[in-house]
Design an enzyme around this catalytic site. Structure first.
Site: not given
Length: 308
Positions: A151, A175, A245, A248, A271, A280
């Site tokens: 990110r 995150k 993004h 990514r 994730h 994806y």
């Protein structure tokens, strides 16, 4: 209980007890304030949270639905749920009137990505319109985002100490401060090492003692600067949005197309759920469908059997 007092307490709870991001604190507080203005006919100081019903919340959300999309609607409902959960926990509210309201459905959009061939051309290109140090830095930004699936916030936060040359890996803080380790290819390590020398020759160390991997004269590169650089460097590519993004997305798509296990891709991307990564696989399937229709003669053949 004054409206601003309780909302400020709610925001303080989000910030200090739940460690939510400044963006979340601001947006949740704004949403609850908007609801208070609606339910009190413009007199939010008269809000009585204990008298709010599920019907009141539905009425406000219905009024908002006419001018905002499902994603914003979903966030507003999340804001209300969090607000009333706070009241139950800290203000002795007996029930959460937002608990039984169904969230707006958000249609899943397939993420846009850029083909590997185009990205290789970008990364290996020469940019005579840029100063050499700027060209080197900007191409390194594209290379790291695409090669590692980061990110833009993760890229901006990278320090020299996060690059481990001996073990050929990168430490990334994602995150909720979740750390992951990403392997680095030799050619990217060489580019990083060369850039560090260029950077240190061009600029003096920062007074703070920080040593961000990617920086400008002012210090650590900003998120907006990364977005602007990405847009500039990817201009002219086809099929994908020219933003950080999309790189990514391109990383994840390239990994899966190359045969990587989806669980490995999940760990690369940081994730928390495999469901997030599975989108994806749909991207790859849709690309297969387009390639099939464009290449196979039977797929292109018009069905005339039913014509008369």
């Amino acid at each position: 209980m004054e409206e601003m007092d309780v909302i400020e307490r709610f925001k303080s709870f989000l910030k200090y007890e739940q460690n939510r991001s400044p963006y979340t604190v601001r947006e949740y507080g704004h949403d609850v304030t908007e609801f208070a203005e609606f339910i009190t006919a413009g007199k939010p100081a008269e809000l009585d949270p204990y008298s709010v019903t599920t019907s009141d919340l539905r009425a406000w959300l219905a009024s908002e639905a006419s001018h905002i999309g499902p994603r914003s609607m979903r966030r507003k409902l999340q804001s209300l749920r969090a607000f009333f959960r706070f009241l139950m926990k800290r203000e002795n509210l007996p029930t959460n009137p937002a608990a039984d309201i169904q969230a707006a459905h958000i249609p899943k959009k397939l993420p846009k990505f850029i083909r590997a061939e185009e990205l290789e051309n970008v990364i290996s290109s020469k940019r005579p319109d840029m100063e050499p140090w700027m060209e080197e830095r900007n191409l390194l930004i594209i290379d790291i985002l695409y090669s590692c699936g980061l990110r833009r916030a993760e890229l901006a936060a990278l320090d020299d100490s996060d690059i481990r040359f001996n073990s050929k890996e990168m430490r990334v803080v994602g995150k909720r401060n979740k750390t992951r380790i990403i392997p680095l290819p030799d050619q990217l390590l060489e580019k990083i090492s060369h850039w560090q020398k260029t950077r240190d020759t061009r600029w003096k160390p920062l007074p703070s003692g920080e040593k961000p991997l990617i920086r400008s004269a002012q210090g650590r590169i900003s998120h907006s600067a990364i977005a602007k650089i990405t847009k500039t460097m990817l201009s002219g590519t086809q099929g994908g949005a020219v933003n950080p993004h999309s790189l990514r997305h391109s990383f994840a798509t390239a990994m899966l197309d190359g045969g990587a296990d989806i669980n490995s891709v999940k760990e690369f991307l940081g994730h928390s759920s495999i469901a997030t990564t599975q989108i994806y696989t749909h991207v790859s399937f849709e690309q297969m469908r387009r390639d099939y229709i464009g290449a196979h003669p039977r797929a292109r053949k018009k069905d005339t059997d039913d014509e008369s």
